[in-house]
Structure formats: C-alpha cells, structure tokens
Scaffold this motif. Sequence first.
Motif, PDB file in Angstrom:
ATOM      1  N   PRO A   1       0.805  -1.228   0.000  1.00  0.00           N
ATOM      2  CA  PRO A   1       0.000   0.000   0.000  1.00  0.00           C
ATOM      3  C   PRO A   1       0.835   1.274   0.000  1.00  0.00           C
ATOM      4  O   PRO A   1       0.404   2.298  -0.532  1.00  0.00           O
ATOM      5  CB  PRO A   1      -0.825  -0.117   1.294  1.00  0.00           C
ATOM      6  CG  PRO A   1      -0.842  -1.571   1.614  1.00  0.00           C
ATOM      7  CD  PRO A   1       0.494  -2.069   1.167  1.00  0.00           C
ATOM      8  N   LEU A   2       2.040   1.204   0.560  1.00  0.00           N
ATOM      9  CA  LEU A   2       2.880   2.399   0.600  1.00  0.00           C
ATOM     10  C   LEU A   2       3.534   2.671  -0.744  1.00  0.00           C
ATOM     11  O   LEU A   2       3.706   3.830  -1.125  1.00  0.00           O
ATOM     12  CB  LEU A   2       3.927   2.264   1.708  1.00  0.00           C
ATOM     13  CG  LEU A   2       3.324   2.183   3.113  1.00  0.00           C
ATOM     14  CD1 LEU A   2       4.423   2.016   4.152  1.00  0.00           C
ATOM     15  CD2 LEU A   2       2.476   3.407   3.422  1.00  0.00           C
ATOM     16  N   VAL A   3       3.879   1.618  -1.469  1.00  0.00           N
ATOM     17  CA  VAL A   3       4.367   1.809  -2.829  1.00  0.00           C
ATOM     18  C   VAL A   3       3.247   2.393  -3.697  1.00  0.00           C
ATOM     19  O   VAL A   3       3.466   3.279  -4.529  1.00  0.00           O
ATOM     20  CB  VAL A   3       4.877   0.478  -3.413  1.00  0.00           C
ATOM     21  CG1 VAL A   3       5.216   0.627  -4.897  1.00  0.00           C
ATOM     22  CG2 VAL A   3       6.106  -0.014  -2.641  1.00  0.00           C
ATOM     23  N   GLN A   4       2.004   1.910  -3.466  1.00  0.00           N
ATOM     24  CA  GLN A   4       0.867   2.350  -4.278  1.00  0.00           C
ATOM     25  C   GLN A   4       0.361   3.733  -3.881  1.00  0.00           C
ATOM     26  O   GLN A   4       0.076   4.571  -4.740  1.00  0.00           O
ATOM     27  CB  GLN A   4      -0.263   1.334  -4.160  1.00  0.00           C
ATOM     28  CG  GLN A   4      -1.483   1.662  -5.023  1.00  0.00           C
ATOM     29  CD  GLN A   4      -2.533   0.571  -4.977  1.00  0.00           C
ATOM     30  OE1 GLN A   4      -2.381  -0.449  -4.300  1.00  0.00           O
ATOM     31  NE2 GLN A   4      -3.623   0.774  -5.700  1.00  0.00           N
ATOM     32  N   TYR A   5       0.237   3.985  -2.571  1.00  0.00           N
ATOM     33  CA  TYR A   5      -0.429   5.198  -2.105  1.00  0.00           C
ATOM     34  C   TYR A   5       0.485   6.192  -1.390  1.00  0.00           C
ATOM     35  O   TYR A   5       0.069   7.310  -1.091  1.00  0.00           O
ATOM     36  CB  TYR A   5      -1.555   4.830  -1.129  1.00  0.00           C
ATOM     37  CG  TYR A   5      -2.612   3.932  -1.692  1.00  0.00           C
ATOM     38  CD1 TYR A   5      -3.428   4.344  -2.743  1.00  0.00           C
ATOM     39  CD2 TYR A   5      -2.825   2.660  -1.152  1.00  0.00           C
ATOM     40  CE1 TYR A   5      -4.424   3.512  -3.251  1.00  0.00           C
ATOM     41  CE2 TYR A   5      -3.818   1.826  -1.652  1.00  0.00           C
ATOM     42  CZ  TYR A   5      -4.602   2.258  -2.699  1.00  0.00           C
ATOM     43  OH  TYR A   5      -5.579   1.440  -3.196  1.00  0.00           O
ATOM     44  N   GLY A   6       1.725   5.777  -1.079  1.00  0.00           N
ATOM     45  CA  GLY A   6       2.570   6.585  -0.207  1.00  0.00           C
ATOM     46  C   GLY A   6       2.817   7.999  -0.687  1.00  0.00           C
ATOM     47  O   GLY A   6       2.693   8.966   0.076  1.00  0.00           O
ATOM     48  N   ALA A   7       3.161   8.162  -1.970  1.00  0.00           N
ATOM     49  CA  ALA A   7       3.474   9.494  -2.484  1.00  0.00           C
ATOM     50  C   ALA A   7       2.252  10.400  -2.439  1.00  0.00           C
ATOM     51  O   ALA A   7       2.340  11.571  -2.036  1.00  0.00           O
ATOM     52  CB  ALA A   7       4.021   9.389  -3.909  1.00  0.00           C
ATOM     53  N   LYS A   8       1.085   9.886  -2.842  1.00  0.00           N
ATOM     54  CA  LYS A   8      -0.148  10.685  -2.809  1.00  0.00           C
ATOM     55  C   LYS A   8      -0.536  11.005  -1.366  1.00  0.00           C
ATOM     56  O   LYS A   8      -0.951  12.140  -1.046  1.00  0.00           O
ATOM     57  CB  LYS A   8      -1.270   9.912  -3.497  1.00  0.00           C
ATOM     58  CG  LYS A   8      -2.661  10.579  -3.436  1.00  0.00           C
ATOM     59  CD  LYS A   8      -2.717  11.872  -4.225  1.00  0.00           C
ATOM     60  CE  LYS A   8      -4.150  12.296  -4.564  1.00  0.00           C
ATOM     61  NZ  LYS A   8      -5.080  12.361  -3.431  1.00  0.00           N
ATOM     62  N   ALA A   9      -0.405  10.035  -0.472  1.00  0.00           N
ATOM     63  CA  ALA A   9      -0.722  10.263   0.938  1.00  0.00           C
ATOM     64  C   ALA A   9       0.148  11.374   1.514  1.00  0.00           C
ATOM     65  O   ALA A   9      -0.335  12.241   2.265  1.00  0.00           O
ATOM     66  CB  ALA A   9      -0.535   8.970   1.740  1.00  0.00           C
TER      67      ALA A   9
ATOM     68  N   LEU B   1      -4.419   8.747   2.152  1.00  0.00           N
ATOM     69  CA  LEU B   1      -3.828   8.990   3.463  1.00  0.00           C
ATOM     70  C   LEU B   1      -4.276   7.925   4.461  1.00  0.00           C
ATOM     71  O   LEU B   1      -3.470   7.393   5.225  1.00  0.00           O
ATOM     72  CB  LEU B   1      -4.219  10.380   3.970  1.00  0.00           C
ATOM     73  CG  LEU B   1      -3.701  10.729   5.368  1.00  0.00           C
ATOM     74  CD1 LEU B   1      -2.185  10.891   5.360  1.00  0.00           C
ATOM     75  CD2 LEU B   1      -4.351  12.001   5.882  1.00  0.00           C
ATOM     76  N   GLU B   2      -5.562   7.592   4.442  1.00  0.00           N
ATOM     77  CA  GLU B   2      -6.060   6.577   5.368  1.00  0.00           C
ATOM     78  C   GLU B   2      -5.391   5.229   5.114  1.00  0.00           C
ATOM     79  O   GLU B   2      -5.048   4.516   6.069  1.00  0.00           O
ATOM     80  CB  GLU B   2      -7.571   6.435   5.252  1.00  0.00           C
ATOM     81  CG  GLU B   2      -8.142   5.433   6.254  1.00  0.00           C
ATOM     82  CD  GLU B   2      -9.659   5.436   6.263  1.00  0.00           C
ATOM     83  OE1 GLU B   2     -10.247   4.459   5.750  1.00  0.00           O
ATOM     84  OE2 GLU B   2     -10.241   6.409   6.781  1.00  0.00           O
TER      85      GLU B   2
END
Length: 361
Positions: free
Chosen positions: A208-216, A229-230
């Motif tokens: 999930p961090l590879v997928q969402y980390g930058a946007k979060a 972020l969630e």
Amino acid sequence: MKLENYEMHLPSYSIGSDIYGQIEKICSPFGKKVLIISGVKSYEAASSKLLKAIQENGFEVIGHEYFGTDCTYAAVEHLKALKVYGEADMVFAVGGGKCLDTCKCLCIEEKKPIFTFPTIASNCAACTSVSIMYNEDGTFLKPHFFTQPAIHAFIDTEIMAKAPEKYLWAGIGDTYAKYYEATISSRGEDLPHFTALGVSMSRMCLDPLVQYGAKAYQDNRKGICSYELEQAVLSIVITTGIASIFLTRDFTPDYNSGLAHAIFYALTAYPVIEREHLHGEVVGFGVLYALLCDGQEEEFRKIYHLNQELGLPLKLKDIGITRKEFEETIERIPEMSDVRHYPYKITQEMLQSAMERLENM
C-alpha cells in the motif's frame, strides 16, 4: 519444532475522521475517571476534539500530565508515583510513539486500562505490545515486551492529516522496513503458525505504501484527509503493529527486526540522529543497505526510487553522518541484537561495499 503454550492478544482499533464519538461505547465498561497523558504538541492537536467527546459521553478528566521527552523507566516511575494515576480508572495516552510507549510501560503490566490516541502516523506504537525504552541521555536502551497491547486505539485521520507531514514521511520508511526485515530474517525456516502469519501479513507493510505513499504524503502536506492517506495510516499504525505482535515471542527468535534497525540503533550513538532525524527516516535509509547486502537488486531499485520520490534519505549526508562516522559504526552493527537472528553473518565488508555503492550513485 515443539512450542510452549502461548496466548495472542491482537489490537483493537477504530479509524475515521470523527472517531472519538466511540469513546463511550468502548471505554465505559472500565469506569469514568480519565487521566490524560500526552505530549505537548499532540495535546494541542487533539485536545479540543477529545475533551468535547469526553464531556459529551459522561466521562470525567481528573488530570492531565505530560509524559516527558523520552520513553524512559524514570519517566514511567515518575508518572506511577502521581496520586492522580492511582485514582484514575483509565489512562488516555495521546501523542506519538514515545508518549504511547511510556504509557504502555506505565499501565499494561499493572493492568491499568489504557487507550491510545495517536496523533501522528510515524510508527505502530498505538497497537504494539512493546515499548522501546531509552536511556536518560536519549540513546536506545532495549525493547520492553508485554503480553498484550493497549485495550483500544482511536485513530482520528483528520488529526493525522493536519499533523506535520514529516511524521507520515518517516512512518513510511519504518513500515516498509517491516516487510524486508521479516522476510529476510525468516528465510528458509519452518515457521510456526503465528510467525508465518506475521511474515505473510508484512507484505501489507510494503504494497500500500508503494501504491499510495506518495499521494498520501502530498495530501498530508495539504491537510487533506483522503483515502490514500487513510490507507497509508492503516499500513503504518495497524498492519505493522499486528505483524510485530505475530513476529515477536519470547520463546522464538525475533523476526521483528533486522539490519535496517541495527543501523538506526547503532547510529543513535551520534546525537545528530535523535536531535535532527526521525526513527523511520533513518530506518528507511537502512533498508537500502539491507537490500544491497542481501543482493535484492530489483527491490533496491524500487525502494531507492520511492525514497527519491518522497525525499527520504539516500546518502549519509542526508542524515548528518560523515563517512568516517559510519565507518566507525560499521564495527558495531554486526554485533547488534537486531541481526543476531539472520540467515547469514553481516560483515563489515558487506556494509563498506553498500556504503561505497550508495555514496557513489
């Protein structure tokens, strides 16, 4: 492998942008008198929402104390001696990792009900059954393990979205480390059920961090409480916490750590690390060394790119350490407890080679 009898206590949590409204349902079986223990900035961030929810649900705040600056046994003993601590039915621990760890060490073994209210997403302390203890000078002392975590964690994503983005930033580095350290330290072993669960679950500390980390991270900078972020918060606070519980038992090897954490704890000998840098920031840097030493070229490139995208450290100068200081540290790292259970011996030559490669990129 024949195991001793064992028990598992997994974290209970609520997450959302207005989650403090569940306090009455979850906390009322334990009484009504609340002692709040917090950090200074965390109390400023959460107090208005928290105090409103406490009042609306018929609870009484009988005291508020600041935990101190580090999670030390002296801080725990100071809080334990307070009259208000003995009078409280429960403790609400509000803050970051050091505050939550201090309160867990204060309450869990004494069976004082404790509820955590994390205000930043830099670590999984809200859900783990361990406190990371420090010496009075700020250097790492040891982990202090418990049989269970806090009773419940209240994770308010609106508060976390408004927190300084450096905490989520560092939390990302600490969290993806869990996957690599668990999979390397357990490699080739016939694992008991709970350890196998922890290793399998650790994959969710990475993907999930590879997928969402930058946007979060970008949403956190803007104070936006987004889906991305969630998802990042859940990986950092919940998934890592649950995986840690499965991966650490006192009668099995410790699969919960590895070379990235050994590098961090060895570097705490230099005051600049604790003074100017965050735990997960340095651990994320250490993952680059772990992957190079392990020969995982494709994963190394993935994390190097992610660190570039997020601005996490890539070179020694990014964490305020000179080559000479790191070369001194190289002598200590192979003897750190974090790499005691590893599929091979970490050598000074491995670390020197990894340093040369990173510094020359």
